[in-house]
Design a protein around this motif. Structure first.
Motif, short mmCIF file in Angstrom:
data_model
loop_
_atom_site.label_atom_id
_atom_site.label_comp_id
_atom_site.label_asym_id
_atom_site.label_seq_id
_atom_site.Cartn_x
_atom_site.Cartn_y
_atom_site.Cartn_z
N TYR A 33 0.97 -0.98 -0.13
CA TYR A 33 0.00 0.14 -0.07
C TYR A 33 0.84 1.19 -0.01
O TYR A 33 2.18 1.14 0.21
CB TYR A 33 -0.88 0.21 1.30
CG TYR A 33 -1.82 -1.07 1.03
CD1 TYR A 33 -3.00 -0.84 0.50
CD2 TYR A 33 -1.58 -2.02 2.25
CE1 TYR A 33 -3.83 -2.01 0.53
CE2 TYR A 33 -2.68 -3.20 2.32
CZ TYR A 33 -3.85 -3.14 1.47
OH TYR A 33 -4.80 -4.19 1.42
N GLU A 64 -13.68 3.01 -9.35
CA GLU A 64 -12.60 2.27 -9.83
C GLU A 64 -11.53 3.10 -10.25
O GLU A 64 -10.20 2.69 -10.42
CB GLU A 64 -12.78 1.06 -10.81
CG GLU A 64 -13.54 1.92 -12.25
CD GLU A 64 -14.06 1.14 -13.29
OE1 GLU A 64 -13.69 -0.09 -13.15
OE2 GLU A 64 -14.61 1.35 -14.32
N VAL A 67 -7.95 6.52 -6.30
CA VAL A 67 -7.33 5.79 -5.28
C VAL A 67 -7.93 5.42 -4.04
O VAL A 67 -8.63 6.21 -3.43
CB VAL A 67 -5.98 6.89 -4.76
CG1 VAL A 67 -5.34 6.18 -3.84
CG2 VAL A 67 -5.23 7.05 -6.03
N ARG A 68 -8.17 4.03 -3.65
CA ARG A 68 -9.02 3.54 -2.74
C ARG A 68 -8.23 3.77 -1.44
O ARG A 68 -7.12 3.65 -1.02
CB ARG A 68 -9.08 1.85 -2.90
CG ARG A 68 -10.08 1.05 -2.17
CD ARG A 68 -10.53 -0.03 -2.49
NE ARG A 68 -9.05 -0.80 -2.70
CZ ARG A 68 -8.13 -1.68 -1.82
NH1 ARG A 68 -8.86 -1.35 -0.65
NH2 ARG A 68 -7.12 -2.03 -1.89
N VAL A 70 -7.92 2.96 2.56
CA VAL A 70 -7.77 1.54 3.35
C VAL A 70 -8.06 1.85 4.74
O VAL A 70 -8.85 1.42 5.29
CB VAL A 70 -6.37 0.89 3.05
CG1 VAL A 70 -6.64 -0.33 3.80
CG2 VAL A 70 -6.36 0.48 1.52
N GLU A 86 -4.65 2.86 -1.63
CA GLU A 86 -4.08 1.85 -2.56
C GLU A 86 -2.75 2.50 -3.11
O GLU A 86 -2.58 3.50 -3.19
CB GLU A 86 -5.15 1.76 -3.68
CG GLU A 86 -5.05 1.14 -4.75
CD GLU A 86 -6.08 1.46 -5.85
OE1 GLU A 86 -6.02 0.41 -6.66
OE2 GLU A 86 -6.85 2.19 -5.69
N TYR A 87 -1.73 1.47 -3.59
CA TYR A 87 -0.69 1.92 -4.12
C TYR A 87 -0.57 1.65 -5.55
O TYR A 87 -0.91 0.61 -6.12
CB TYR A 87 0.50 0.96 -3.30
CG TYR A 87 1.75 0.98 -4.15
CD1 TYR A 87 2.80 2.42 -3.98
CD2 TYR A 87 2.42 -0.33 -5.03
CE1 TYR A 87 3.88 2.25 -4.83
CE2 TYR A 87 3.64 0.14 -5.60
CZ TYR A 87 4.25 1.41 -5.38
OH TYR A 87 5.62 1.57 -6.04
N CYS A 88 -0.56 2.75 -6.26
CA CYS A 88 -0.28 2.79 -8.05
C CYS A 88 1.24 2.66 -8.21
O CYS A 88 2.07 3.54 -7.95
CB CYS A 88 -0.86 4.11 -8.36
SG CYS A 88 -2.55 4.19 -7.77
N THR A 149 -1.26 2.63 -13.07
CA THR A 149 -1.21 1.58 -12.58
C THR A 149 -0.51 0.29 -13.63
O THR A 149 -0.64 0.74 -14.73
CB THR A 149 -2.59 0.85 -12.02
OG1 THR A 149 -3.37 0.46 -12.99
CG2 THR A 149 -3.25 1.61 -10.87
N LYS A 155 -5.70 6.40 -11.76
CA LYS A 155 -6.32 6.49 -10.60
C LYS A 155 -6.07 7.89 -10.15
O LYS A 155 -5.09 8.31 -10.12
CB LYS A 155 -5.81 5.84 -9.28
CG LYS A 155 -5.70 4.06 -9.74
CD LYS A 155 -7.02 3.40 -9.01
CE LYS A 155 -7.09 2.00 -9.68
NZ LYS A 155 -8.13 1.15 -9.22
#
Length: 330
Positions: A33, A64, A67-68, A70, A86-88, A149, A155
Motif C-alpha cells: 500500500y 474504480e 485511489v482507494r 484503506v 491503494e498503491y499505484c 497502474t 487513479k
C-alpha cells in the motif's frame, strides 16, 4: 492501533510540504500500500480542517478510477496522521508526459481518449454524487494527481483540496495549482464544479501538446494569458474531434463549458467506454434474471447462426461433389 504494528515501512516514494508518502507492506497479508504520513502538529486550524476533510472524503468515495482509501491511524503523541491507501505502481501522468516530451514523441490519440474517458468518469461520479445532495469538487486536477497502474488504468488521488458543495452552492476559496486553475478561481470569483472541467481541459491539452495551455513565470502574467485566451493550437496530427472537445472545456465562461455527463456522451468517449468496460461489469449493471435471459437469447441466436452456416456449408460441399461427378452426402 499502531501503524507500525500493522505495516512494514519499505521506502519513501513522495515528499510534500506536510509529510511523506511511504510504500508499506501489510504484515498479515503481504499486500503493498501507499501510506501518507502527515505532520499536523505544525498546521494552522484551517489546514487541520482540510486534512480531516480529505480523510472523510476519501472514505466516502468509491470508484474504480479513484485511489482507494484503506485505513487511517492517528498518533497524538507525535502529532502525526497516517493514511493508508491503494498503491499505484507506475508513477503519475506528469511523469508520463515528461517522458514523452524528453523522447520527443507524441502520445497516441487512442491513449488520450482512454485517459479522457477514465478521468471524465471520475468527474461525473464526483460531480453527480448527489445522493446526499452534495457534489464533490476536486479543485486540484493536474497530471501529478493522476496515478498510473501496471494494468494501464488511471487513479485520481489527492483530494486534499476538494470540497463538498451543496447543489447550486458557489465555493469561494482560492486554491489549486495555478497552471490548471480556472479563470474564475484565478480572478478570486465564486465557482462551481465547472472549475474542474477547465482543469481537466488543461490536462487533456497537455497530453497532446506536452505543455500546459497557458504557461507563465508569474501569476499576473498567467491571469492575463488566460483572460486573453491565446494558446498554441494542438499538434496537427490530432483529430478535429479531440480539438473541439478540449476547446469546449477551456471556454472562459463557466456556463459555456459542458458538464461531465455531456462530455461522456461524446461519440469517441462513448466508443472508448465500450472498449474499456469489462463484460462482467456490464452484466452486473442489469438484474441477474434479466441478464440470464439476455445471455440465453444471445446463445440461442449464436446457435441458430451456426446452424445456418453449417447448412450452407453442406449445400456448397454437396454442389461441389455433384460437379465433380460424385454425389456425396454428409
Amino acid at each position: 492501533s499502531d501503524v507500525m504494528k500493522d505495516y512494514t515501512f519499505m521506502q519513501v516514494i513522495g515528499q510534500g510540504s506536510f509529510g511523506k508518502v511511504h510504500k508499506v507492506q501489510d504484515k498479515k497479508t503481504g499486500a503493498i500500500y501507499a501510506c501518507k504520513e502527515i505532520d499536523y502538529s505544525m498546521m494552522k486550524e484551517k489546514e487541520k480542517e482540510l486534512l480531516v476533510h480529505e480523510v472523510n472524503t476519501m472514505k466516502d468515495l468509491s470508484h474504480e478510477n479513484i485511489v482507494r482509501y484503506v485505513n487511517r491511524y492517528l498518533d497524538k503523541q507525535t502529532g502525526k496522521l497516517y493514511m493508508v491507501m491503494e498503491y499505484c505502481d507506475n508513477g503519475d501522468l506528469a511523469r508520463y508526459i515528461k517522458r514523452h516530451k524528453n523522447e520527443r514523441r507524441y502520445i497516441s490519440e487512442d491513449k488520450i481518449w482512454s485517459v479522457i474517458y477514465q478521468l471524465l468518469s471520475v468527474m461525473d461520479y464526483c460531480h453527480n454524487r448527489a445522493k446526499s445532495g452534495q457534489k464533490v469538487i476536486h479543485r486540484d486536477m493536474k497530471p501529478g494527481n493522476v496515478f498510473l497502474t501496471k494494468d494501464g488504468s488511471l487513479k485520481v488521488g489527492d483530494f486534499g483540496l476538494c470540497r463538498l458543495l451543496d447543489n447550486d452552492d458557489f465555493a469561494k476559496t482560492n486554491v489549486g495549482t495555478p497552471l490548471y486553475m480556472s479563470p474564475e478561481i484565478l480572478a478570486k470569483q465564486s465557482y462551481t464544479e465547472k472549475a474542474d472541467i477547465w482543469s481537466l481541459g488543461c490536462v487533456f491539452y497537455e497530453l497532446t501538446a506536452l505543455v500546459p495551455p497557458y504557461v507563465a513565470t508569474n501569476l499576473d502574467s498567467l491571469k492575463l494569458k488566460v483572460k486573453v485566451g491565446t494558446r498554441a493550437s494542438l499538434p496537427a496530427q490530432y483529430s478535429q474531434e479531440l480539438k473541439r472537445l478540449i476547446d469546449s472545456m477551456l471556454a472562459l465562461t463557466p456556463s459555456a463549458r459542458p458538464d461531465s455527463s455531456v462530455l461522456l456522451r461524446n461519440q469517441k468517449v462513448s466508443e472508448m467506454q465500450d472498449r474499456l468496460t469489462p463484460q462482467v461489469e456490464q452484466i452486473n449493471q442489469v438484474p441477474l434474471r434479466e441478464s440470464l435471459e439476455d445471455w440465453n437469447e444471445r446463445l440461442n441466436k449464436k446457435e441458430m447462426e451456426l446452424q445456418v452456416r453449417q447448412d450452407k456449408l453442406q449445400r456448397v460441399q454437396t454442389e461441389i461433389k455433384k460437379r465433380e461427378g460424385r454425389t456425396y452426402y454428409m
